[in-house]
Scaffold this motif. Sequence first.
Motif, PDB file in Angstrom:
ATOM      1  N   UNK A  57       0.862  -1.172   0.000  1.00  0.00           N
ATOM      2  CA  UNK A  57       0.000   0.000   0.000  1.00  0.00           C
ATOM      3  C   UNK A  57       0.901   1.225   0.000  1.00  0.00           C
ATOM      4  N   UNK A  58       0.712   2.103  -0.984  1.00  0.00           N
ATOM      5  CA  UNK A  58       1.584   3.263  -1.140  1.00  0.00           C
ATOM      6  C   UNK A  58       0.805   4.547  -0.907  1.00  0.00           C
ATOM      7  N   UNK A  59       1.323   5.348   0.017  1.00  0.00           N
ATOM      8  CA  UNK A  59       0.780   6.674   0.291  1.00  0.00           C
ATOM      9  C   UNK A  59       1.765   7.700  -0.257  1.00  0.00           C
ATOM     10  N   UNK A  60       1.233   8.726  -0.945  1.00  0.00           N
ATOM     11  CA  UNK A  60       2.110   9.728  -1.554  1.00  0.00           C
ATOM     12  C   UNK A  60       1.568  11.130  -1.303  1.00  0.00           C
ATOM     13  N   UNK A  61       2.447  11.998  -0.810  1.00  0.00           N
ATOM     14  CA  UNK A  61       2.127  13.411  -0.587  1.00  0.00           C
ATOM     15  C   UNK A  61       3.261  14.215  -1.218  1.00  0.00           C
ATOM     16  N   UNK A  62       2.999  14.953  -2.306  1.00  0.00           N
ATOM     17  CA  UNK A  62       4.084  15.648  -3.012  1.00  0.00           C
ATOM     18  C   UNK A  62       4.767  16.749  -2.207  1.00  0.00           C
ATOM     19  N   UNK A  63       4.100  17.294  -1.201  1.00  0.00           N
ATOM     20  CA  UNK A  63       4.724  18.266  -0.291  1.00  0.00           C
ATOM     21  C   UNK A  63       5.468  19.395  -1.008  1.00  0.00           C
ATOM     22  N   UNK A 112       3.947  13.489 -10.616  1.00  0.00           N
ATOM     23  CA  UNK A 112       3.037  12.646 -11.384  1.00  0.00           C
ATOM     24  C   UNK A 112       3.504  11.192 -11.412  1.00  0.00           C
ATOM     25  N   UNK A 113       4.830  10.989 -11.360  1.00  0.00           N
ATOM     26  CA  UNK A 113       5.366   9.623 -11.290  1.00  0.00           C
ATOM     27  C   UNK A 113       4.899   8.924 -10.015  1.00  0.00           C
ATOM     28  N   UNK A 114       4.974   9.658  -8.883  1.00  0.00           N
ATOM     29  CA  UNK A 114       4.545   9.081  -7.621  1.00  0.00           C
ATOM     30  C   UNK A 114       3.048   8.858  -7.575  1.00  0.00           C
ATOM     31  N   UNK A 115       2.298   9.819  -8.066  1.00  0.00           N
ATOM     32  CA  UNK A 115       0.837   9.725  -8.061  1.00  0.00           C
ATOM     33  C   UNK A 115       0.361   8.540  -8.893  1.00  0.00           C
ATOM     34  N   UNK A 116       1.053   8.275  -9.997  1.00  0.00           N
ATOM     35  CA  UNK A 116       0.647   7.218 -10.924  1.00  0.00           C
ATOM     36  C   UNK A 116       0.610   5.837 -10.279  1.00  0.00           C
ATOM     37  N   UNK A 117       1.395   5.638  -9.218  1.00  0.00           N
ATOM     38  CA  UNK A 117       1.444   4.297  -8.617  1.00  0.00           C
ATOM     39  C   UNK A 117       1.007   4.295  -7.151  1.00  0.00           C
ATOM     40  N   UNK A 118       0.337   5.363  -6.721  1.00  0.00           N
ATOM     41  CA  UNK A 118      -0.073   5.461  -5.316  1.00  0.00           C
ATOM     42  C   UNK A 118      -1.510   4.997  -5.096  1.00  0.00           C
ATOM     43  N   UNK A 119      -1.729   4.381  -3.944  1.00  0.00           N
ATOM     44  CA  UNK A 119      -3.080   3.997  -3.535  1.00  0.00           C
ATOM     45  C   UNK A 119      -3.796   5.181  -2.898  1.00  0.00           C
ATOM     46  N   UNK A 120      -3.057   5.959  -2.116  1.00  0.00           N
ATOM     47  CA  UNK A 120      -3.630   7.121  -1.440  1.00  0.00           C
ATOM     48  C   UNK A 120      -2.761   8.334  -1.731  1.00  0.00           C
ATOM     49  N   UNK A 121      -3.374   9.380  -2.281  1.00  0.00           N
ATOM     50  CA  UNK A 121      -2.661  10.615  -2.592  1.00  0.00           C
ATOM     51  C   UNK A 121      -3.283  11.747  -1.808  1.00  0.00           C
ATOM     52  N   UNK A 163      -6.675  10.722 -10.917  1.00  0.00           N
ATOM     53  CA  UNK A 163      -7.172   9.353 -11.073  1.00  0.00           C
ATOM     54  C   UNK A 163      -6.736   8.774 -12.418  1.00  0.00           C
ATOM     55  N   UNK A 164      -6.760   9.591 -13.454  1.00  0.00           N
ATOM     56  CA  UNK A 164      -6.330   9.123 -14.781  1.00  0.00           C
ATOM     57  C   UNK A 164      -4.860   8.724 -14.766  1.00  0.00           C
ATOM     58  N   UNK A 165      -4.070   9.427 -13.963  1.00  0.00           N
ATOM     59  CA  UNK A 165      -2.658   9.067 -13.833  1.00  0.00           C
ATOM     60  C   UNK A 165      -2.500   7.703 -13.168  1.00  0.00           C
ATOM     61  N   UNK A 166      -3.427   7.368 -12.251  1.00  0.00           N
ATOM     62  CA  UNK A 166      -3.351   6.077 -11.572  1.00  0.00           C
ATOM     63  C   UNK A 166      -3.721   6.081 -10.105  1.00  0.00           C
TER      64      UNK A 166
END
Length: 320
Positions: free
Chosen positions: A162-168, A186-195, A219-222
């Motif tokens: 499970x991947x959480x991503x916050x671009x900060x 966008x790279x991180x968002x593309x593979x995150x479960x929770x952004x 969402x389109x990114x992933x």
Amino acid sequence: MKNNSSVICIGELLIDFFCTDVDIDLVEGKNFEKQAGGAPANVCAAIVKLGGSALFSGKVGNDPFGHFLKNTLEAVNVDTSMLVLDDEHPTTLAFVSLKANGERDFIFNRGADAFLTENDLDKDRIMESSILHFGSATALLAEPFQSTYVNLIQAAREEGKFISFDPNYRIDLWKGRIDDFIKLSQKGIAIADFVKVSDEELMIISGMNDREDGIAMLHELGAKVVAVTLGKEGTMVSNRQRIEIVPSVKVDSIDSTGAGDAFVGATLYQLAIGEEPKRLLENFEQLKNIISFSNKVGAIVCTKVGAISALPTQEEVHQF
């Protein structure tokens, strides 16, 4: 609690020196207050204060500032066994002063946190955790940390974590490099479960002026679930099927430092104690309950000064 319920946060741990002189720049400022800083470290502390288990992975200098940071995390029971003390590079320092017009004077002395490499990581141990959080303001700035971060996110994805991503996003750090920030985020968002993003970050990364259009683009990114924090308005949350603003609680805000990290920590704490974090996010009513609790934790932090010191316990949240 499950054996793999620990959340691992990877990123920066640094010293924030806040100028306590009123309405003055760093040229004239003389008095500074030392505080532990770093978004992933704040997230770890939030999880632990609520009763969860969290491990911080990053690098500081093997110097008095680095030991201060290590001691600060250990004082709230964050696992620092994967915190590297660097003999070659000093602890990263940030100096900040605030002027009456709200403008900041900011100097960033990048040090050890920039030099976290894949060799510094115990990947087998990291992959034992059910949830990995990537929410560093500095990790994507430069090599070697940038590649370390991106490669670890991709490896975690391949392992089904499970991947959480916050671009900060921090404007002081990305001046003149906004396109790089967007591309890497966008790279991180593309593979995150929770952004988790702020309103500003959503507009920057998506290029959209409308929130719902921006969320749709993520969402389109992933991204599976997107949470847009809106301060006192609450949080707009979407799991592709439904989108809604979950209101926050009214407070007299004194200092919002660390509120977003507290929100993320509270969310990950709730997901970690569940049986299947990814399944929890599919149920929108459960998701709303999770976000409502996290909003309250973030709001409580705003009623106190400081980041880690302002984080509430489970009992304080229920009494609020």
